[in-house]
Design a protein around this motif. Structure first.
Motif, short mmCIF file in Angstrom:
data_model
loop_
_atom_site.label_atom_id
_atom_site.label_comp_id
_atom_site.label_asym_id
_atom_site.label_seq_id
_atom_site.Cartn_x
_atom_site.Cartn_y
_atom_site.Cartn_z
N ALA A 149 0.95 -1.33 -0.68
CA ALA A 149 -0.10 0.18 0.01
C ALA A 149 0.44 1.18 0.42
CB ALA A 149 -0.78 0.23 1.15
N THR A 150 0.26 2.14 -0.91
CA THR A 150 1.05 3.25 -0.60
C THR A 150 0.73 4.41 0.92
OG1 THR A 150 -1.20 5.08 -0.63
CG2 THR A 150 0.23 4.30 -2.93
N ASP A 151 2.20 5.32 1.25
CA ASP A 151 1.26 5.70 2.35
C ASP A 151 0.68 5.81 2.85
OD1 ASP A 151 4.68 4.66 3.35
OD2 ASP A 151 5.35 6.95 2.08
N GLU A 152 -0.30 6.87 1.98
CA GLU A 152 -1.26 7.61 2.10
C GLU A 152 -2.56 6.29 2.34
OE1 GLU A 152 -5.03 10.02 0.91
OE2 GLU A 152 -3.00 10.01 -0.07
N SER A 153 -2.62 5.40 2.07
CA SER A 153 -3.56 4.35 2.17
C SER A 153 -3.72 3.67 3.42
CB SER A 153 -3.62 3.35 0.59
OG SER A 153 -3.79 3.92 -0.59
N PHE A 154 -2.03 3.04 3.80
CA PHE A 154 -1.61 2.54 4.47
C PHE A 154 -1.39 3.38 5.86
CE2 PHE A 154 1.75 0.99 7.67
CZ PHE A 154 1.68 0.33 7.81
N GLU A 155 -1.96 4.09 5.90
CA GLU A 155 -1.95 5.25 7.45
C GLU A 155 -3.56 5.15 7.65
OE1 GLU A 155 -0.17 9.42 7.40
OE2 GLU A 155 2.02 8.37 6.93
N LYS A 156 -3.96 5.12 6.30
CA LYS A 156 -5.90 4.72 6.50
C LYS A 156 -6.22 3.89 7.25
CE LYS A 156 -6.52 8.67 2.99
NZ LYS A 156 -7.69 8.82 1.84
N LEU A 157 -5.79 2.87 6.87
CA LEU A 157 -6.12 1.21 6.92
C LEU A 157 -5.27 1.29 8.40
CD1 LEU A 157 -4.19 -0.29 3.87
CD2 LEU A 157 -7.45 -0.63 4.74
N LEU A 177 -5.77 -6.80 -3.54
CA LEU A 177 -5.09 -6.11 -2.86
C LEU A 177 -5.96 -4.41 -2.98
CD1 LEU A 177 -2.78 -4.15 -1.09
CD2 LEU A 177 -1.91 -4.10 -3.68
N ALA A 178 -6.68 -4.47 -4.77
CA ALA A 178 -7.85 -3.69 -4.78
C ALA A 178 -8.77 -3.48 -3.64
CB ALA A 178 -7.70 -3.67 -6.28
N HIS A 179 -9.54 -4.67 -3.38
CA HIS A 179 -10.25 -4.67 -3.17
C HIS A 179 -10.81 -4.67 -1.06
CE1 HIS A 179 -11.76 -7.72 -5.95
NE2 HIS A 179 -11.85 -6.17 -6.67
N ILE A 180 -9.61 -4.49 -0.56
CA ILE A 180 -9.38 -3.86 0.94
C ILE A 180 -9.63 -2.46 0.51
CG2 ILE A 180 -7.46 -3.66 2.51
CD1 ILE A 180 -5.75 -5.19 1.59
N SER A 181 -10.48 -3.06 2.04
CA SER A 181 -11.53 -1.51 2.13
C SER A 181 -11.13 -0.64 3.24
CB SER A 181 -13.12 -2.48 2.60
OG SER A 181 -14.21 -1.41 2.22
N LEU A 182 -11.46 0.25 3.70
CA LEU A 182 -11.78 1.44 4.34
C LEU A 182 -12.35 1.23 5.54
CD1 LEU A 182 -9.76 4.24 2.57
CD2 LEU A 182 -9.12 2.42 4.18
N ASN A 183 -13.48 0.87 4.78
CA ASN A 183 -15.08 0.82 5.96
C ASN A 183 -14.98 -0.44 7.44
OD1 ASN A 183 -16.25 1.82 4.44
ND2 ASN A 183 -16.76 0.81 3.10
N THR A 184 -14.94 -0.26 8.16
CA THR A 184 -15.04 -1.47 9.19
C THR A 184 -16.32 -1.98 9.37
OG1 THR A 184 -16.06 0.42 10.65
CG2 THR A 184 -13.54 -0.21 10.98
#
Length: 184
Positions: A149-157, A177-184
């Motif tokens: 993941a990019t830094d930005e995506s990783f920090e959100k995750l 990898l493209a299906h990993i969601s930022l939702n809980t």
């Protein structure tokens, strides 16, 4: 620049923060959620009969290709290049030779055929984390996010609970990898 960990002297194990893993809170939450779990959350579109394992040469080729896209944080985290390669080998072994969880098409589910957790059927691998001597179970989607993941995506995750990431496909055995969601 914000950091992943709020404090260097935190009592929480940083490996647990990155990869997730059993903690007292997570175990209690898991016990509570077992009562709420519907049968639909345990179903997967994966069909084990469709699994085409990679040959050793195909595993080597996949690892070589994926290494080019590994984030520097992953290279820094693993104490030797071989440790990172071994994790990628496990991912290659657990996915169909016709699928690619890192570079494959975004619209396609990439099913995991490796180990799964006993209680909630999450894609998992066994690995010895740097600085530890014993093998532990780690969620595949958290490992993929950490490595690619990019830094930005990783920090959100990393702001999400320390459990397997939800997959936007609704299938927890899909490790695209493209299906990993930022939702809980």
């Amino acid at each position: 620049m914000s950091t992943v960990f709020p404090c260097r002297i935190c009592a929480e194990n940083p490996f647990t923060a990155i990869f997730g893993g059993p903690s007292q809170q997570a175990e209690e939450k898991q016990k509570k959620s077992k009562k709420k779990t519907s049968s639909s959350s345990r179903q997967s579109g994966r069909n084990a009969a469709n699994f085409n394992p990679r040959s050793e040469a195909e595993i080597d080729a996949a690892v070589k290709q994926w290494l080019q896209y590994a984030h520097p944080r992953a290279r820094d985290f693993f104490t030797t290049p071989q440790q990172l390669e071994e994790v990628l080998r496990e991912i290659a072994k657990g996915t169909d030779k016709n699928d690619d969880p890192i570079l494959g098409p975004e619209e396609k589910c990439v099913y995991w055929y490796g180990d799964v957790t006993k209680d909630d059927l999450q894609a998992a691998i066994r690995m010895v984390k740097p600085g530890e001597s014993s093998e532990s179970v780690t969620y595949v989607n958290r490992v993929l996010a950490f490595i690619f993941a990019t830094d930005e995506s990783f920090e959100k995750l990393m702001q999400l609970p320390k459990e397997p990431f939800k997959m936007s496909s609704g299938d927890q055995l899909d490790i695209n990898l493209a299906h990993i969601s930022l939702n809980t």
